[in-house]
Motif scaffolding. Structure first.
Motif, PDB file in Angstrom:
ATOM      1  N   PRO B  53     -30.969  20.013 -72.111  1.00 58.36           N
ATOM      2  CA  PRO B  53     -30.860  21.469 -71.950  1.00 58.36           C
ATOM      3  C   PRO B  53     -29.430  21.888 -71.588  1.00 58.36           C
ATOM      4  N   TRP B  54     -28.986  23.027 -72.086  1.00 55.92           N
ATOM      5  CA  TRP B  54     -27.700  23.605 -71.698  1.00 55.92           C
ATOM      6  C   TRP B  54     -27.933  24.971 -71.092  1.00 55.92           C
ATOM      7  N   ARG B  55     -27.146  25.266 -70.052  1.00 56.27           N
ATOM      8  CA  ARG B  55     -27.260  26.552 -69.372  1.00 56.27           C
ATOM      9  C   ARG B  55     -26.275  27.559 -69.983  1.00 56.27           C
ATOM     10  N   PRO B  56     -26.547  28.839 -69.807  1.00 52.37           N
ATOM     11  CA  PRO B  56     -25.603  29.837 -70.342  1.00 52.37           C
ATOM     12  C   PRO B  56     -24.252  29.775 -69.647  1.00 52.37           C
ATOM     13  N   LEU B  70     -14.682  38.119 -79.545  1.00 55.33           N
ATOM     14  CA  LEU B  70     -14.641  36.759 -79.031  1.00 55.33           C
ATOM     15  C   LEU B  70     -15.955  36.492 -78.313  1.00 55.33           C
ATOM     16  N   VAL B  71     -16.560  35.354 -78.609  1.00 58.21           N
ATOM     17  CA  VAL B  71     -17.891  35.032 -78.109  1.00 58.21           C
ATOM     18  C   VAL B  71     -17.876  33.691 -77.400  1.00 58.21           C
ATOM     19  N   HIS B  72     -18.439  33.667 -76.205  1.00 58.05           N
ATOM     20  CA  HIS B  72     -18.622  32.390 -75.520  1.00 58.05           C
ATOM     21  C   HIS B  72     -19.953  32.431 -74.788  1.00 58.05           C
ATOM     22  N   THR B  73     -20.987  31.963 -75.450  1.00 59.73           N
ATOM     23  CA  THR B  73     -22.320  32.041 -74.850  1.00 59.73           C
ATOM     24  C   THR B  73     -22.626  30.825 -74.005  1.00 59.73           C
ATOM     25  N   GLY B  74     -21.929  29.708 -74.253  1.00 61.73           N
ATOM     26  CA  GLY B  74     -22.321  28.458 -73.633  1.00 61.73           C
ATOM     27  C   GLY B  74     -23.476  27.789 -74.362  1.00 61.73           C
ATOM     28  N   LEU B  75     -23.922  28.405 -75.457  1.00 61.30           N
ATOM     29  CA  LEU B  75     -25.013  27.841 -76.268  1.00 61.30           C
ATOM     30  C   LEU B  75     -26.240  27.458 -75.437  1.00 61.30           C
ATOM     31  N   PRO B  76     -26.773  28.389 -74.650  1.00 57.09           N
ATOM     32  CA  PRO B  76     -27.913  28.032 -73.801  1.00 57.09           C
ATOM     33  C   PRO B  76     -29.123  27.659 -74.655  1.00 57.09           C
ATOM     34  N   GLY B 104     -23.639  17.904 -81.908  1.00 54.71           N
ATOM     35  CA  GLY B 104     -23.443  16.473 -81.703  1.00 54.71           C
ATOM     36  C   GLY B 104     -22.651  16.219 -80.447  1.00 54.71           C
ATOM     37  N   THR B 105     -23.147  15.374 -79.574  1.00 57.62           N
ATOM     38  CA  THR B 105     -22.352  15.010 -78.402  1.00 57.62           C
ATOM     39  C   THR B 105     -22.038  13.518 -78.478  1.00 57.62           C
ATOM     40  N   SER B 106     -23.049  12.647 -78.284  1.00 60.28           N
ATOM     41  CA  SER B 106     -22.752  11.227 -78.462  1.00 60.28           C
ATOM     42  C   SER B 106     -23.720  10.616 -79.476  1.00 60.28           C
ATOM     43  N   PRO B 183     -13.004  29.691 -85.361  1.00 58.62           N
ATOM     44  CA  PRO B 183     -11.891  29.151 -84.570  1.00 58.62           C
ATOM     45  C   PRO B 183     -12.009  29.504 -83.096  1.00 58.62           C
ATOM     46  N   ARG B 184     -11.552  28.606 -82.250  1.00 62.16           N
ATOM     47  CA  ARG B 184     -11.495  28.916 -80.820  1.00 62.16           C
ATOM     48  C   ARG B 184     -10.284  29.783 -80.519  1.00 62.16           C
ATOM     49  N   GLY B 185     -10.424  30.577 -79.489  1.00 70.38           N
ATOM     50  CA  GLY B 185      -9.317  31.431 -79.069  1.00 70.38           C
ATOM     51  C   GLY B 185      -9.483  31.827 -77.624  1.00 70.38           C
ATOM     52  N   SER B 197     -12.137  31.901 -72.778  1.00 73.93           N
ATOM     53  CA  SER B 197     -11.939  31.190 -74.043  1.00 73.93           C
ATOM     54  C   SER B 197     -13.269  31.085 -74.775  1.00 73.93           C
ATOM     55  N   GLY B 198     -13.223  31.221 -76.069  1.00 69.66           N
ATOM     56  CA  GLY B 198     -14.450  31.233 -76.865  1.00 69.66           C
ATOM     57  C   GLY B 198     -14.115  31.170 -78.338  1.00 69.66           C
ATOM     58  N   ARG B 199     -15.034  31.686 -79.153  1.00 68.09           N
ATOM     59  CA  ARG B 199     -14.793  31.656 -80.598  1.00 68.09           C
ATOM     60  C   ARG B 199     -14.470  33.050 -81.113  1.00 68.09           C
ATOM     61  N   VAL B 200     -13.596  33.087 -82.108  1.00 67.83           N
ATOM     62  CA  VAL B 200     -13.122  34.362 -82.641  1.00 67.83           C
ATOM     63  C   VAL B 200     -13.822  34.668 -83.970  1.00 67.83           C
TER      64      VAL B 200
HETATM   65  C1  LIG Z   1     -21.353  16.768 -73.076  1.00 70.71           C
HETATM   66  C2  LIG Z   1     -21.152  18.250 -73.075  1.00 70.71           C
HETATM   67  C3  LIG Z   1     -21.982  19.036 -72.353  1.00 70.71           C
HETATM   68  C4  LIG Z   1     -21.826  20.390 -72.332  1.00 70.71           C
HETATM   69  N1  LIG Z   1     -22.681  21.110 -71.607  1.00 70.71           N
HETATM   70  C5  LIG Z   1     -22.545  22.434 -71.618  1.00 70.71           C
HETATM   71  C6  LIG Z   1     -23.454  23.241 -70.901  1.00 70.71           C
HETATM   72  O1  LIG Z   1     -24.385  22.796 -70.255  1.00 70.71           O
HETATM   73  N2  LIG Z   1     -23.258  24.560 -70.935  1.00 70.71           N
HETATM   74  C7  LIG Z   1     -22.222  25.071 -71.605  1.00 70.71           C
HETATM   75  O2  LIG Z   1     -22.074  26.281 -71.595  1.00 70.71           O
HETATM   76  N3  LIG Z   1     -21.357  24.367 -72.310  1.00 70.71           N
HETATM   77  C8  LIG Z   1     -21.474  23.066 -72.330  1.00 70.71           C
HETATM   78  N4  LIG Z   1     -20.586  22.334 -73.052  1.00 70.71           N
HETATM   79  C9  LIG Z   1     -19.442  22.962 -73.685  1.00 70.71           C
HETATM   80  C10 LIG Z   1     -19.605  23.364 -75.107  1.00 70.71           C
HETATM   81  O3  LIG Z   1     -18.982  22.474 -75.977  1.00 70.71           O
HETATM   82  C11 LIG Z   1     -18.946  24.696 -75.359  1.00 70.71           C
HETATM   83  O4  LIG Z   1     -18.792  25.455 -74.223  1.00 70.71           O
HETATM   84  C12 LIG Z   1     -19.865  25.449 -76.267  1.00 70.71           C
HETATM   85  O5  LIG Z   1     -19.640  24.919 -77.529  1.00 70.71           O
HETATM   86  C13 LIG Z   1     -19.669  26.914 -76.173  1.00 70.71           C
HETATM   87  O6  LIG Z   1     -19.461  27.413 -77.445  1.00 70.71           O
HETATM   88  P1  LIG Z   1     -19.224  28.947 -77.677  1.00 70.71           P
HETATM   89  O7  LIG Z   1     -17.832  29.206 -77.160  1.00 70.71           O
HETATM   90  O8  LIG Z   1     -19.309  29.057 -79.145  1.00 70.71           O
HETATM   91  O9  LIG Z   1     -20.265  29.699 -76.964  1.00 70.71           O
HETATM   92  C14 LIG Z   1     -20.757  20.986 -73.061  1.00 70.71           C
HETATM   93  C15 LIG Z   1     -19.916  20.177 -73.796  1.00 70.71           C
HETATM   94  C16 LIG Z   1     -20.105  18.833 -73.812  1.00 70.71           C
HETATM   95  C17 LIG Z   1     -19.177  18.014 -74.622  1.00 70.71           C
END
Ligand SMILES: Cc1cc2nc3c(=O)[nH]c(=O)nc-3n(C[C@H](O)[C@H](O)[C@H](O)COP(=O)(O)O)c2cc1C
Ligand SMILES: Cc1cc2nc3c(=O)[nH]c(=O)nc-3n(C[C@H](O)[C@H](O)[C@H](O)COP(=O)(O)OP(=O)(O)OC[C@H]3O[C@@H](n4cnc5c(N)ncnc54)[C@H](O)[C@@H]3O)c2cc1C
Ligand SMILES: Cc1cc2nc3c(=O)[nH]c(=O)nc-3n(C[C@H](O)[C@H](O)[C@H](O)COP(=O)(O)OP(=O)(O)OC[C@H]3O[C@@H](n4cnc5c(N)ncnc54)[C@H](O)[C@@H]3O)c2cc1C
Ligand SMILES: Cc1cc2nc3c(=O)[nH]c(=O)nc-3n(C[C@H](O)[C@H](O)[C@H](O)COP(=O)(O)O)c2cc1C
Ligand code: FES
Ligand code: FES
Lengths: 252, 300, 300, 252
Positions: B53-56, B70-76, B104-106, B183-185, B197-200
């Protein structure tokens, strides 16, 4: 929720800083309740976006609904509007505010934003003899309120976020709605909660509501830009808000 | 029309129109059901799921820019397993193929997740998001791991690294490349005054990615499809990408600004032509309306 | 205010305000004399000169984009020797230092040109344009060759390659880095219907280059100044770059759209503050006017 | 050449496709001559650009100059203008057209563009008893010309670029101005030169002028986006144009 079109039927300047637009809208929007809003963008005659700037839709809260298809909104005076101008509207967005059944006194706080998002509740509450106090805080103090119904008591907070007879206003209020501007919502809500906690050792549920008005990119729950952390759950401003019980909101 | 948007290795993925939403713009499920006719689209691409799980993101997530955002949601998201459980019903009801976007992470983590995906019949294909600043070796091992899956694999490349990663990822087993992620910006939040910082996103991104697509089309193996993504705001934008060699396109934030544009682009590229009654008012007729009468379907 | 915008190797280059035009936007000489007060700027950067003459590009050179423009002029110029001959008089009359933009092609050619530049006292410094798609070795040999010159050397990096080239070029002898040239892109000419490739300008470029400046500032040697360039359209844009670590900025196509914006940014960053008479009409007062009364000069 | 401000004083619809704007301009612009133009962008009350879209300034050729500070321009009807709207203007841009001393008959050709850039010469030439023929070619044929002075003879070319009495019109003309739209200027001019060469074996200097109206990013000779190759020299549309002797222009 659908996409419809609207045009400006009339423009009324209400004070130095604001104008009201009478929008002729689709009938689906004339039953909006306080708390609900519209996502709006200018379009041209061919229903195309006029420009991509501004890019995202603007969040417009109605301040009054007249007849079956006229919705009044309050906009900054610096933006130039014209009768006949066309808009595309997505809405209604959000859930209506929930009021107590036996509501007698309501306290509204606008903090670092104009109170527009709170005003649609005014006519129906006044009709039900509810007394309304509106406190303007922070940058909201610049808001000129002479055009509001005179039954609404308008107070200005000072820089310490206190106001004349604060103890009484807080004591009497059956319910509180705190509307905060964009920026540091969590911080603004914390300020208010601190104020409350000094009065009430234990704040009941459904007593203080925080109202947020962040930009909503999609408005339908798809983009997740408007997620808020509540105790035990994540909620969306666009589909679950704009009002959240401040005792549940996690002010991280 | 039937367009195969992956190279024919073991699998195929056929769409009836070469237009789909970009990941992150239309949600995991059918949130846009009132505003879009999914049937007119070629495929549905979900928001990003992660294995855990990822948090906002904290703080400001949206910064308006001139003709962009510019958008940075954190992909919750609640993590892959829960995402599948929560949305598989909505996916089953979609009239179009569902492409799961997986961040993809690992490679090790990814391998453990593959059975979940293979088992979910509602998922037609996976789009693997390659992180910004990935080095080629990490990205290759991710794609190689994901390609063990029993479904077609699309790899979405980061903007700044796409020239370096494209060929290695094609060799590593991607069935199609998505060019590119936004792209990031960095921009200043006008409310808090802080840099975010986020995506443009915005129409100005298109000329940059159009150039990349044109260049990479000439460098990549002919049989490897390219799906173009970036700054599409009109049917002409989409057609430009097809002409530069893409087999299909993804529309991103234009959908937020003007939801019917996605459908309109899909109609246009799908060969649906609507004509308008002369002098009709916008209310009576508009090209964005889901139920505009289709006057003609071009031969395909 | 006196800001040294190059690292103190052998030479210094001091400007009184950290704002200058980007190469290609204001010409070789004083073409903007009626619209700009050069005295308010920190330096003047010429259009690109090449060692041999270059002819203008064929076909369309300007494609309007949403909140931006694609430009492909072909950088026409009569060649370095003639450029110096033709414009040295105008440069001598400039109240600010003149930075010659020289497009680097080959190190061998460049070496032959250095005496011309060293001899021209009107040239305070050289900004060397590094071509897109340059590989690091070529770029390094260019910069190494140019750094033999008896004047400060600024290197302007291409957008897509700036991460790879920055450190090598710092080591090769650049006295400052200009980040970055405008990104290349491709757009369709609405009149001819043809695709045109060129450079993309507009406010949406800024968040991308701001991010690069912030990242590279942390990676580069502390004493190496960064001059930021890309998408600056307001004083705040310029201040964002300074806050990210740039010592100075270059304003590009905003000057064409609103010439006085360059001067206004320079006034703002130079510590000149103008106040406005309340309720003055725009005709009576405007912050862009060259001769607006300066009310206050901040202590520096 | 300077930067000044102007506003719309009146808007007149002249036909289905076009409107005319009466601009109240700075006095420096009221002595503009045919061939000169203005680079225009919308600004707001604070003299700021309203948007960066459109990005570059638009090239507006006056079609008439009234009184000391009213300049009339002709714009597409599809763009929405309003009385009171403000503009920033850079100008005058370019050099006036050069006419023969003993001009009796002039032939104007608008090819794939509206003839606006040619119209400012009409009133003074009519006043001098010059007879004017305007030929509309290519997409210019959609231009409705009823609002032009009736002394101007307007002809429509056919798809082969010939028109009724072409031989006569060409034979009589003392001077020809060919205005072409953006896109393939070289190709359009070639078409016309071929037509001319079939009539005149040897075209004299200063007889046929090509007029271009490409976008001008800077307008002052700085950006080099508007370079044209003439026999023996490079010239700039913005500072040397907009009219060039077609016998000298290198149609590459
Ligand atoms: C291993 C790993 C874990 C991550 N966990 C989170 C997370 O829990 N929450 C988060 O907001 N971003 C996390 N990120 C960062 C994301 O790569 C990055 O913030 C996300 O792609 C945001 O994209 P956006 O700018 O398009 O919203 C993590 C990155 C990595 C490599
Ligand atoms: C010795 C030399 C002399 C030159 N002389 C001139 C000259 O006189 N005038 C001049 O204008 N230029 C000249 N050039 C420049 C050259 O033609 C290109 O403009 C330059 O290499 C562009 O680089 P790029 O990376 O932007 O090209 P790329 O973006 O790689 O584009 C290369 C080609 O592909 C096309 N293309 C790009 N993207 C796409 C796409 N998405 N879809 C379809 N097609 C696409 C472009 O139109 C272009 O033709 C010269 C170059 C050299 C090396
Ligand atoms: C395990 C892990 C967990 C994470 N969890 C979260 C999370 O819970 N929430 C979340 O939002 N993100 C999270 N992140 C993401 C992380 O914080 C960054 O957002 C991400 O690395 C951004 O990458 P980037 O290349 O865009 O950053 P960069 O652009 O390199 O920026 C890095 C930092 O520098 C700053 N910066 C960038 N450009 C400039 C500039 N021009 N001037 C000044 N400063 C600048 C940025 O604000 C940022 O703080 C997580 C990352 C990882 C690896
Ligand atoms: C050796 C060499 C010679 C070049 N000669 C020319 C030339 O004569 N004219 C030209 O337009 N471009 C020439 N170019 C291409 C330029 O690199 C490129 O077109 C120029 O940078 C255009 O930039 P712009 O898109 O910013 O206008 C040449 C490039 C190289 C490497
Ligand atoms: S605005 Fe997109 S999820 Fe709420
Ligand atoms: S428009 Fe810039 S040089 Fe002519």
């Amino acid at each position: 929720m659908k996409e419809t079109q609207a045009y400006i039927e009339r423009i009324m300047r209400v004070n130095r800083g604001h104008q009201r637009l009478a929008l002729a809208v689709d009938h689906s929007l004339s039953s909006m309740l306080a708390g609900q809003a519209m996502l709006v963008r200018r379009i041209d005659k061919d229903y195309e976006a006029e420009h991509w700037d501004p890019y995202l839709r603007e969040l417009w809260f109605p301040v009054e609904i007249q007849a079956s298809n006229i919705v009044i909104v309050e906009r900054p005076a610096r933006t130039h509007y014209l009768p006949g101008q066309l808009f595309s509207i997505i809405g209604p967005v959000g859930k209506p505010y929930r009021f107590r059944q036996k509501l007698r006194n309501i306290l509204l706080i606008a903090y670092n934003t104009t109170p527009a998002a709170l005003l649609l509740m005014v006519p129906p509450l006044l009709a039900k003899q509810v007394s309304i106090t509106l406190v303007l805080m922070g940058s909201a103090k610049q808001y000129e309120s002479n055009h509001l119904p005179e039954e609404v008591e308008v107070l200005q907070a000072d820089d310490n976020l206190t106001w004349p007879d604060m103890v009484m206003t807080l004591g009497w209020a059956d319910q509180v709605f705190v509307l905060v501007g964009q920026g540091d919502e969590a911080g603004y809500f914390s300020d208010i909660m601190q104020l409350m906690r000094e009065r009430h050792s234990d704040i009941p549920a459904n007593y203080v509501f925080g109202v947020v008005e962040r930009d909503l990119p999609c408005g339908v729950g798809a983009c997740h830009a408007c997620v808020l952390n509540l105790r035990g759950a994540q909620k969306l401003q666009c589909t679950d808000g704009p009002a959240f019980d401040l005792t549940e909101l996690r002010l991280n | 029309m039937a367009i195969d948007i992956v190279r024919s290795r073991k699998y195929s993925l056929t769409v009836s129109t070469p237009v789909m939403p970009a990941s992150g713009t239309v949600g995991f499920g059918d949130r846009y059901r009132d505003l879009l006719d999914f049937e007119k689209l070629g495929a549905f691409v979900t928001n990003a799921a992660t294995i855990e799980p990822w948090r906002p993101a904290r703080g400001t997530r949206i910064i308006p820019l001139d003709a962009g955002v510019l958008v940075h949601t954190g992909l919750p998201n609640p993590g892959l397993a829960k995402v599948i459980k929560q949305y598989r019903r909505a996916w089953a009801n979609m009239p179009i193929p569902v492409i799961l976007h997986l961040l993809g992470t690992s490679a090790r983590q990814l391998k453990r997740a593959l059975p979940l995906i293979d088992e979910a019949q509602e998922i037609a294909a996976v789009e693997l998001g390659i992180s910004d600043d990935s080095d080629a070796a990490d990205a290759v091992s991710l794609v190689a791991a994901a390609s063990q899956m029993e479904k077609p694999l699309l790899a979405r490349l980061p903007f700044y690294e796409c020239q370096q990663l494209a060929l290695p990822l094609a060799d590593a087993g991607a069935d199609a490349l998505v060019l590119t992620a936004a792209p990031r910006g960095t921009a200043r939040d006008p409310h808090s005054g802080r840099l975010v910082s986020g995506r443009v996103y915005g129409p100005l991104i298109k000329p940059m990615i159009l150039r990349m697509v044109g260049r990479l089309r000439r460098q990549l193996p002919e049989e490897l499809p390219i799906i173009a993504s970036g700054g599409i705001h009109s049917p002409q934008d989409a057609r430009d990408y097809l002409e530069a060699g893409a087999v299909a396109v993804q529309v991103d934030t234009a959908t937020w600004a003007q939801p019917k544009m996605l459908e309109r682009i899909a109609r246009d590229l799908g060969g649906w032509v609507a004509t308008r009654q002369k002098d009709a008012l916008p209310d009576e007729w508009n090209p964005e309306m889901t139920h505009t009468e289709v006057i003609q379907r071009r031969a395909t």
